[in-house]
Design an enzyme around this catalytic site. Structure first.
Site, PDB file in Angstrom:
ATOM      1  N   SER A  74       0.858  -1.311  -0.145  1.00  0.00           N
ATOM      2  CA  SER A  74       0.003   0.137  -0.096  1.00  0.00           C
ATOM      3  C   SER A  74       1.031   1.293   0.082  1.00  0.00           C
ATOM      4  CB  SER A  74      -1.100  -0.025   0.935  1.00  0.00           C
ATOM      5  OG  SER A  74      -2.073   1.081   0.754  1.00  0.00           O
ATOM      6  N   HIS A  79       2.898  14.439   5.466  1.00  0.00           N
ATOM      7  CA  HIS A  79       2.661  16.039   5.201  1.00  0.00           C
ATOM      8  C   HIS A  79       3.376  16.668   6.393  1.00  0.00           C
ATOM      9  CE1 HIS A  79       1.449  19.192   2.691  1.00  0.00           C
ATOM     10  NE2 HIS A  79       0.810  19.841   3.804  1.00  0.00           N
ATOM     11  N   CYS A  94      -0.572  -4.009   4.107  1.00  0.00           N
ATOM     12  CA  CYS A  94      -1.563  -5.271   3.945  1.00  0.00           C
ATOM     13  C   CYS A  94      -0.392  -6.264   4.116  1.00  0.00           C
ATOM     14  CB  CYS A  94      -2.062  -5.379   2.743  1.00  0.00           C
ATOM     15  SG  CYS A  94      -3.364  -4.217   2.296  1.00  0.00           S
TER      16      CYS A  94
END
Length: 125
Positions: A74, A79, A94
């Site tokens: 994934s 940020h 995952c």
């Protein structure tokens, strides 16, 4: 002759999605684009994930950074707001990858004074 429909294939996607709000971080750590990319790539490797691609963008000298490490499992994103000493990290993995190991490495490097972490187990079932 009429064909019988095959049963629909069932795919159970599962993984752990960790959202972390990290506060009280030194501004210089949050504006270092190359340093953050290296950190998140190391975090992915520490978690046992497989890196496909990464892209990071600095918004200017002394300003924030946004970046993503795309994983076979994934992603990891960050940020930052250096002016506030704040970073938001998003880690979704995952399979056998362990996102908590990625977060531990990120926190060890950034040394936040406080943190708020949510872990969500994601699944289609």
């Amino acid at each position: 002759m009429k064909r019988e429909a095959l049963p629909a294939a069932t795919h159970v996607a599962s993984g752990t999605h960790v959202l972390a709000d990290l506060n009280g971080i030194a501004a210089d750590k949050l504006s270092d684009c190359a340093g953050l990319e290296t950190l998140l790539r190391q975090a992915a490797e520490a978690a046992g994930a497989h890196i496909l691609f990464s892209h990071f963008h600095a918004f200017g000298d002394g300003q924030g950074v946004t970046g993503v490490v795309l994983l076979a499992e994934s992603h990891i994103t960050i940020h930052t707001w250096p002016e506030c000493g704040f970073a938001a990290a998003d880690i979704f993995m995952c399979g056998s990858a362990q996102p908590e190991l990625a977060l531990a490495l990120i926190e060890n490097a950034l040394q936040p004074q406080s943190r708020k972490v949510q872990a969500i187990q994601r699944s289609m079932t």
